[in-house]
Structures are given as C-alpha cells and as structure tokens.
Scaffold this motif. Structure first.
Motif, PDB file in Angstrom:
ATOM      1  N   ILE A 268     -23.312 -47.467  25.204  1.00 28.90           N
ATOM      2  CA  ILE A 268     -24.392 -47.969  24.357  1.00 28.90           C
ATOM      3  C   ILE A 268     -24.925 -49.221  25.046  1.00 28.90           C
ATOM      4  CG2 ILE A 268     -25.049 -48.857  22.092  1.00 28.90           C
ATOM      5  CD1 ILE A 268     -22.514 -47.384  20.990  1.00 28.90           C
ATOM      6  N   LEU A 269     -26.154 -49.165  25.510  1.00 29.72           N
ATOM      7  CA  LEU A 269     -26.748 -50.297  26.210  1.00 29.72           C
ATOM      8  C   LEU A 269     -27.442 -51.249  25.246  1.00 29.72           C
ATOM      9  CD1 LEU A 269     -28.271 -48.341  29.229  1.00 29.72           C
ATOM     10  CD2 LEU A 269     -26.016 -49.441  29.066  1.00 29.72           C
ATOM     11  N   LEU A 270     -28.300 -50.697  24.412  1.00 28.43           N
ATOM     12  CA  LEU A 270     -29.063 -51.478  23.441  1.00 28.43           C
ATOM     13  C   LEU A 270     -29.147 -50.707  22.132  1.00 28.43           C
ATOM     14  CD1 LEU A 270     -32.042 -52.411  25.800  1.00 28.43           C
ATOM     15  CD2 LEU A 270     -30.195 -53.952  25.096  1.00 28.43           C
ATOM     16  N   TYR A 271     -29.156 -51.433  21.039  1.00 31.39           N
ATOM     17  CA  TYR A 271     -29.305 -50.849  19.706  1.00 31.39           C
ATOM     18  C   TYR A 271     -30.226 -51.792  18.941  1.00 31.39           C
ATOM     19  CZ  TYR A 271     -27.917 -48.867  15.161  1.00 31.39           C
ATOM     20  OH  TYR A 271     -27.904 -48.260  13.926  1.00 31.39           O
ATOM     21  N   ASP A 272     -31.451 -51.338  18.698  1.00 30.76           N
ATOM     22  CA  ASP A 272     -32.468 -52.220  18.119  1.00 30.76           C
ATOM     23  C   ASP A 272     -32.430 -53.549  18.876  1.00 30.76           C
ATOM     24  OD1 ASP A 272     -33.302 -50.253  16.304  1.00 30.76           O
ATOM     25  OD2 ASP A 272     -31.990 -50.971  14.705  1.00 30.76           O
ATOM     26  N   ASP A 273     -32.482 -54.642  18.152  1.00 28.47           N
ATOM     27  CA  ASP A 273     -32.401 -55.969  18.774  1.00 28.47           C
ATOM     28  C   ASP A 273     -31.123 -56.683  18.366  1.00 28.47           C
ATOM     29  OD1 ASP A 273     -34.834 -55.762  20.131  1.00 28.47           O
ATOM     30  OD2 ASP A 273     -35.963 -56.436  18.369  1.00 28.47           O
ATOM     31  N   ILE A 274     -30.115 -55.928  17.969  1.00 29.57           N
ATOM     32  CA  ILE A 274     -28.906 -56.567  17.446  1.00 29.57           C
ATOM     33  C   ILE A 274     -27.931 -56.936  18.559  1.00 29.57           C
ATOM     34  CG2 ILE A 274     -29.132 -55.331  15.254  1.00 29.57           C
ATOM     35  CD1 ILE A 274     -26.628 -53.709  16.140  1.00 29.57           C
ATOM     36  N   THR A 275     -27.048 -57.861  18.220  1.00 25.21           N
ATOM     37  CA  THR A 275     -25.950 -58.253  19.086  1.00 25.21           C
ATOM     38  C   THR A 275     -24.655 -58.050  18.324  1.00 25.21           C
ATOM     39  OG1 THR A 275     -27.292 -59.907  20.216  1.00 25.21           O
ATOM     40  CG2 THR A 275     -24.911 -60.168  20.366  1.00 25.21           C
ATOM     41  N   ILE A 276     -23.714 -57.361  18.950  1.00 22.71           N
ATOM     42  CA  ILE A 276     -22.380 -57.160  18.390  1.00 22.71           C
ATOM     43  C   ILE A 276     -21.392 -57.561  19.469  1.00 22.71           C
ATOM     44  CG2 ILE A 276     -20.691 -55.475  17.549  1.00 22.71           C
ATOM     45  CD1 ILE A 276     -23.029 -53.792  16.496  1.00 22.71           C
ATOM     46  N   ASP A 277     -20.384 -58.342  19.086  1.00 22.85           N
ATOM     47  CA  ASP A 277     -19.358 -58.756  20.035  1.00 22.85           C
ATOM     48  C   ASP A 277     -17.985 -58.567  19.388  1.00 22.85           C
ATOM     49  OD1 ASP A 277     -17.950 -59.721  22.152  1.00 22.85           O
ATOM     50  OD2 ASP A 277     -18.606 -61.800  21.944  1.00 22.85           O
ATOM     51  N   GLU A 278     -17.492 -57.343  19.474  1.00 21.00           N
ATOM     52  CA  GLU A 278     -16.177 -56.987  18.954  1.00 21.00           C
ATOM     53  C   GLU A 278     -15.343 -56.484  20.126  1.00 21.00           C
ATOM     54  OE1 GLU A 278     -16.893 -54.152  15.802  1.00 21.00           O
ATOM     55  OE2 GLU A 278     -18.101 -55.591  14.676  1.00 21.00           O
ATOM     56  N   PRO A 279     -14.030 -56.471  20.002  1.00 23.36           N
ATOM     57  CA  PRO A 279     -13.197 -56.063  21.145  1.00 23.36           C
ATOM     58  C   PRO A 279     -13.566 -54.708  21.746  1.00 23.36           C
ATOM     59  CG  PRO A 279     -11.831 -57.028  19.433  1.00 23.36           C
ATOM     60  CD  PRO A 279     -13.224 -56.900  18.859  1.00 23.36           C
ATOM     61  N   ASP A 280     -13.937 -53.742  20.922  1.00 23.69           N
ATOM     62  CA  ASP A 280     -14.227 -52.397  21.431  1.00 23.69           C
ATOM     63  C   ASP A 280     -15.701 -52.009  21.344  1.00 23.69           C
ATOM     64  OD1 ASP A 280     -14.218 -52.293  18.661  1.00 23.69           O
ATOM     65  OD2 ASP A 280     -13.414 -50.264  18.591  1.00 23.69           O
ATOM     66  N   LEU A 281     -16.554 -52.949  20.970  1.00 23.31           N
ATOM     67  CA  LEU A 281     -17.981 -52.645  20.851  1.00 23.31           C
ATOM     68  C   LEU A 281     -18.796 -53.904  21.129  1.00 23.31           C
ATOM     69  CD1 LEU A 281     -20.293 -50.697  20.094  1.00 23.31           C
ATOM     70  CD2 LEU A 281     -19.922 -51.325  17.703  1.00 23.31           C
ATOM     71  N   GLN A 282     -19.494 -53.880  22.269  1.00 22.74           N
ATOM     72  CA  GLN A 282     -20.374 -54.989  22.616  1.00 22.74           C
ATOM     73  C   GLN A 282     -21.778 -54.442  22.848  1.00 22.74           C
ATOM     74  OE1 GLN A 282     -17.515 -54.739  24.993  1.00 22.74           O
ATOM     75  NE2 GLN A 282     -16.310 -55.745  23.429  1.00 22.74           N
ATOM     76  N   ILE A 283     -22.720 -55.003  22.104  1.00 26.57           N
ATOM     77  CA  ILE A 283     -24.127 -54.632  22.241  1.00 26.57           C
ATOM     78  C   ILE A 283     -24.926 -55.930  22.263  1.00 26.57           C
ATOM     79  CG2 ILE A 283     -26.095 -53.429  21.200  1.00 26.57           C
ATOM     80  CD1 ILE A 283     -24.074 -51.599  19.774  1.00 26.57           C
ATOM     81  N   PRO A 284     -25.807 -56.132  23.241  1.00 28.40           N
ATOM     82  CA  PRO A 284     -26.069 -55.292  24.397  1.00 28.40           C
ATOM     83  C   PRO A 284     -24.827 -55.150  25.274  1.00 28.40           C
ATOM     84  CG  PRO A 284     -27.687 -57.095  24.246  1.00 28.40           C
ATOM     85  CD  PRO A 284     -26.640 -57.341  23.227  1.00 28.40           C
ATOM     86  N   HIS A 285     -24.813 -54.083  26.065  1.00 32.79           N
ATOM     87  CA  HIS A 285     -23.666 -53.848  26.943  1.00 32.79           C
ATOM     88  C   HIS A 285     -23.485 -55.082  27.826  1.00 32.79           C
ATOM     89  CE1 HIS A 285     -21.116 -52.183  30.028  1.00 32.79           C
ATOM     90  NE2 HIS A 285     -20.870 -51.162  29.216  1.00 32.79           N
ATOM     91  N   PRO A 286     -22.278 -55.662  27.845  1.00 32.33           N
ATOM     92  CA  PRO A 286     -22.095 -56.978  28.483  1.00 32.33           C
ATOM     93  C   PRO A 286     -22.286 -57.023  29.990  1.00 32.33           C
ATOM     94  CG  PRO A 286     -19.980 -56.044  27.838  1.00 32.33           C
ATOM     95  CD  PRO A 286     -21.043 -55.145  27.266  1.00 32.33           C
ATOM     96  N   LEU A 287     -22.115 -55.935  30.694  1.00 23.20           N
ATOM     97  CA  LEU A 287     -22.210 -55.962  32.153  1.00 23.20           C
ATOM     98  C   LEU A 287     -23.450 -55.258  32.690  1.00 23.20           C
ATOM     99  CD1 LEU A 287     -18.462 -55.215  32.994  1.00 23.20           C
ATOM    100  CD2 LEU A 287     -19.614 -57.439  32.946  1.00 23.20           C
ATOM    101  N   MET A 288     -24.325 -54.809  31.816  1.00 17.94           N
ATOM    102  CA  MET A 288     -25.426 -53.968  32.288  1.00 17.94           C
ATOM    103  C   MET A 288     -26.336 -54.693  33.278  1.00 17.94           C
ATOM    104  SD  MET A 288     -27.848 -53.418  28.982  1.00 17.94           S
ATOM    105  CE  MET A 288     -29.006 -54.659  28.460  1.00 17.94           C
ATOM    106  N   GLU A 289     -26.563 -55.974  33.098  1.00 22.40           N
ATOM    107  CA  GLU A 289     -27.482 -56.679  33.991  1.00 22.40           C
ATOM    108  C   GLU A 289     -26.894 -56.880  35.383  1.00 22.40           C
ATOM    109  OE1 GLU A 289     -29.114 -60.116  32.091  1.00 22.40           O
ATOM    110  OE2 GLU A 289     -30.075 -58.898  30.552  1.00 22.40           O
ATOM    111  N   GLN A 290     -25.583 -56.685  35.548  1.00 21.54           N
ATOM    112  CA  GLN A 290     -24.937 -56.780  36.858  1.00 21.54           C
ATOM    113  C   GLN A 290     -24.934 -55.440  37.585  1.00 21.54           C
ATOM    114  OE1 GLN A 290     -20.973 -58.410  36.440  1.00 21.54           O
ATOM    115  NE2 GLN A 290     -21.660 -59.799  34.847  1.00 21.54           N
ATOM    116  N   ARG A 291     -25.393 -54.397  36.926  1.00 22.09           N
ATOM    117  CA  ARG A 291     -25.279 -53.046  37.458  1.00 22.09           C
ATOM    118  C   ARG A 291     -26.663 -52.431  37.675  1.00 22.09           C
ATOM    119  NH1 ARG A 291     -20.681 -50.936  33.168  1.00 22.09           N
ATOM    120  NH2 ARG A 291     -18.950 -52.150  34.038  1.00 22.09           N
TER     121      ARG A 291
END
Length: 136
Positions: free
Chosen positions: A98-121
């Motif tokens: 999951i890269l992006l979901y609407d404009d939300i931010t989630i930071d949980e151990p098993d779910l991070q949105i936006p995907h935390p490493l996507m801009e490095q890839r």
C-alpha cells in the motif's frame, strides 16, 4: 470511495502472470483498478538475488478501510504463493504494498501509509509517478 495506490513486484516464477493475476484479484476484492503503470524490470533492493523483479503500480478506488485493505492484499499474496518469513527482504512470487491511501498517514508497527521507503525506491516512484501524473 477511497483512492488507493498499490505497488506490485514479482521476481519468482512467471512474473508477468503473477502480477496480472494479482491485479485481477485486487479488482475483484479491493475495487476497480482504474490505472496501471508500465511494468519495469529492476534489480532486487535490500538483498542479493540473481532474479530480477518486474514492478508496477496501480490506482484503484475502494470502500475498504486501511486495515482491511492490508488483510486483503496479504491474503492475495498468500494465495499466489508468497511466504511471509520475518521482516527480511527475499525473493517472492508477489509483493503488494500500500503506497498511498487518500491523504492519510498511518504509523503502526505493521501498517505505514504512505509507504515509508517508497521515495528511496525508483522501482516504486517511477511507476507511481506515471499513473499519479495521469490522474490530474
């Protein structure tokens, strides 16, 4: 409806078929796939392997909430032969992030949105930018 961008990758088996089947299942279980990027071939990231990846990004609209979306994508990965073994990067039949979901931010151990490493890839950002730019 929620706007969702997913990244897909495969470096085992019939990579093109794995990605095509994953997109088909996402369309059935997540929501209509409205845009798909080109498929690019890339080297593994974060681990060594002789198997190159095929990667793409898709855009879809869904009624699923983020946690349910994660469950559904993990079920699809398992159905297509993905074996989740710890947090190490390794060869895989299919990977759905999951890269992006609407404009939300989630930071949980098993779910991070936006995907935390996507801009490095680049293998994530190139396909994502291709379909995000075309949505404007």
């Amino acid at each position: 409806m929620h706007q969702v961008y997913l990244g897909l990758g495969s470096n085992q088996g019939d990579r093109e078929s794995q990605i095509a089947r994953a997109i088909e299942l996402i369309g059935e279980r997540v929501g209509q796939v409205l845009r798909q990027s080109s498929i690019i071939e890339t080297k593994p990231w974060g681990f060594m392997s002789g198997n190159l990846f095929l990667n793409c990004a898709i855009y879809c609209e869904t009624e699923l909430m983020p946690r349910k979306l994660l469950e559904v994508t993990k079920d699809i990965e398992r159905e297509l032969g993905r074996r989740h073994k710890g947090g190490a990067y390794r060869d895989r039949t299919i990977d759905i992030d999951i890269l992006l979901y609407d404009d939300i931010t989630i930071d949980e151990p098993d779910l991070q949105i936006p995907h935390p490493l996507m801009e490095q890839r680049d293998f994530v950002m190139m396909p994502l930018n291709e379909i995000k730019d075309s949505n404007k």
